[in-house]
Write a protein that holds these residues in place. Sequence first.
Motif, PDB file in Angstrom:
ATOM      1  N   LYS A 112       0.841  -1.215   0.000  1.00 16.91           N
ATOM      2  CA  LYS A 112       0.000   0.000   0.000  1.00 16.91           C
ATOM      3  C   LYS A 112       0.869   1.255   0.000  1.00 16.91           C
ATOM      4  O   LYS A 112       0.570   2.233  -0.681  1.00 16.91           O
ATOM      5  CB  LYS A 112      -0.919   0.010   1.223  1.00 16.91           C
ATOM      6  CG  LYS A 112      -2.143  -0.863   1.041  1.00 16.91           C
ATOM      7  CD  LYS A 112      -3.075  -0.694   2.236  1.00 16.91           C
ATOM      8  CE  LYS A 112      -4.293  -1.564   2.081  1.00 16.91           C
ATOM      9  NZ  LYS A 112      -4.986  -1.783   3.357  1.00 16.91           N
ATOM     10  N   GLY A 113       1.941   1.218   0.786  1.00 11.43           N
ATOM     11  CA  GLY A 113       2.841   2.378   0.884  1.00 11.43           C
ATOM     12  C   GLY A 113       3.468   2.691  -0.465  1.00 11.43           C
ATOM     13  O   GLY A 113       3.472   3.841  -0.924  1.00 11.43           O
ATOM     14  N   SER A 124      -2.447   1.784  -8.972  1.00  9.54           N
ATOM     15  CA  SER A 124      -1.803   3.069  -8.686  1.00  9.54           C
ATOM     16  C   SER A 124      -1.577   3.935  -9.923  1.00  9.54           C
ATOM     17  O   SER A 124      -1.696   5.145  -9.856  1.00  9.54           O
ATOM     18  CB  SER A 124      -0.487   2.850  -7.938  1.00  9.54           C
ATOM     19  OG  SER A 124       0.365   2.034  -8.690  1.00  9.54           O
ATOM     20  N   SER A 143       0.881   3.959  -2.956  1.00  5.74           N
ATOM     21  CA  SER A 143       0.472   5.354  -2.754  1.00  5.74           C
ATOM     22  C   SER A 143       1.599   6.326  -3.143  1.00  5.74           C
ATOM     23  O   SER A 143       1.331   7.403  -3.677  1.00  5.74           O
ATOM     24  CB  SER A 143      -0.082   5.542  -1.338  1.00  5.74           C
ATOM     25  OG  SER A 143       0.728   6.320  -0.559  1.00  5.74           O
ATOM     26  N   GLU A 144       2.847   5.915  -2.960  1.00  7.61           N
ATOM     27  CA  GLU A 144       3.957   6.787  -3.433  1.00  7.61           C
ATOM     28  C   GLU A 144       3.961   6.882  -4.961  1.00  7.61           C
ATOM     29  O   GLU A 144       4.297   7.914  -5.532  1.00  7.61           O
ATOM     30  CB  GLU A 144       5.293   6.237  -2.941  1.00  7.61           C
ATOM     31  CG  GLU A 144       5.538   6.539  -1.478  1.00  7.61           C
ATOM     32  CD  GLU A 144       6.949   6.168  -1.066  1.00  7.61           C
ATOM     33  OE1 GLU A 144       7.702   7.072  -0.710  1.00  7.61           O
ATOM     34  OE2 GLU A 144       7.284   4.970  -1.125  1.00  7.61           O
ATOM     35  N   LYS A 172       1.201   6.525  -6.877  1.00  5.31           N
ATOM     36  CA  LYS A 172       0.017   7.331  -7.227  1.00  5.31           C
ATOM     37  C   LYS A 172       0.277   8.825  -7.035  1.00  5.31           C
ATOM     38  O   LYS A 172      -0.106   9.648  -7.846  1.00  5.31           O
ATOM     39  CB  LYS A 172      -1.157   6.888  -6.341  1.00  5.31           C
ATOM     40  CG  LYS A 172      -2.514   7.295  -6.851  1.00  5.31           C
ATOM     41  CD  LYS A 172      -3.579   6.692  -5.947  1.00  5.31           C
ATOM     42  CE  LYS A 172      -4.962   7.178  -6.274  1.00  5.31           C
ATOM     43  NZ  LYS A 172      -5.402   7.057  -7.634  1.00  5.31           N
ATOM     44  N   ASP A 173       0.986   9.151  -5.936  1.00  6.35           N
ATOM     45  CA  ASP A 173       1.263  10.562  -5.630  1.00  6.35           C
ATOM     46  C   ASP A 173       2.481  11.103  -6.375  1.00  6.35           C
ATOM     47  O   ASP A 173       2.966  12.202  -6.074  1.00  6.35           O
ATOM     48  CB  ASP A 173       1.502  10.745  -4.122  1.00  6.35           C
ATOM     49  CG  ASP A 173       0.259  10.405  -3.320  1.00  6.35           C
ATOM     50  OD1 ASP A 173      -0.829  10.356  -3.920  1.00  6.35           O
ATOM     51  OD2 ASP A 173       0.387  10.155  -2.104  1.00  6.35           O
TER      52      ASP A 173
END
Length: 312
Positions: free
Chosen positions: A6-7, A60, A10-11, A13-14
């Motif tokens: 997940k981490g 992502s 999300s990195e 995706k961002d």
Amino acid sequence: MFDTVKGTASEIKDMKIRGAGRIARAGASAMGEFAENYGGGSLEEFRKDLETARSIMLGSRPTAVSLWNGVQACVKDVYGAASLEEAKESVACNAKLFVETSSKAVEFIAKIGAKRVRDGDVLLTHCNSSAALGIIKKAHAQGKDIKVYATESRPWRQGLLTVKELSEAGVDVTLIIDSAVRSVMSRTNGVFVGADTVTSNGELINKIGTSQLALAANEAGVPFNVCTETYKFSPMTMFGDIVTIEERDCGEVAEAGTIPKGVKVYNPVFDITPAKYIGAIITEQGIISPGSVYDVMVRQLGNDIWKTRDNL
Ligand code: RI2
């Protein structure tokens, strides 16, 4: 259990981790770590949890086939494994192998592509591609006197990363705004861009604005080179899939409150460059034409590719 996956997702995706190759390697590493640390029970449970991890990762960035192929390379042997330990080990080993071979591919591309750069050339690049910059830095390290124009690449301005990287390597580099591309094209004798995805009919999906460089290069008679590892070729496009062009938040283009109420913002991340504008595709397997992408895919995937078609 899914914290690392997940981490990393999300990195990605961002855009904290970005660039098609980097996200593929980050995704593969996270899948490998997930398998190594998996403490659950049966092989069946592992397969189910791995599938969840895979979906989290693939959600992502929808356009980058590199991520899909990187994650796929990790999980491909899990269904043939006879025990939980064997399955875990296969994912961890495949992840390491993918990271090693994809990093090596960028080095081969640099060596092959640098031969296409001549002493005195003025080059143009777009966004921030490690494959394209590898070629430019290699040509510079070989002692060739080159100058580079680098686009700003709105809205994320990855061009600033490019000019930093090139200037730190000692390359003579000039930053331009995206709309200055056509204006500098007549002073340029080679365009080198990266790829997020390449389709079976040789179209390039890359950072928004790439197709404008291709059009302007075509008009000026400047060679347009795509620098890419072959794992960015998208096998599913052979069977009719259309690449999803990621759209991101309008806040990346205009801050909230800066445009009149009711005005819409459209923020596509990638565009499509037709094969007819592409001169060469520089890969770790050598320089190919857009018309050869289908053959490379079929050779790489072997007979398994027909199973995919039969299961459509
Ligand atoms: P490498 C980037 O996408 C750019 O579009 C760049 O051309 C492409 O990935 C390939 O980069 P984003 O992640 O794999 O900035 O060559 O959206 O580094």
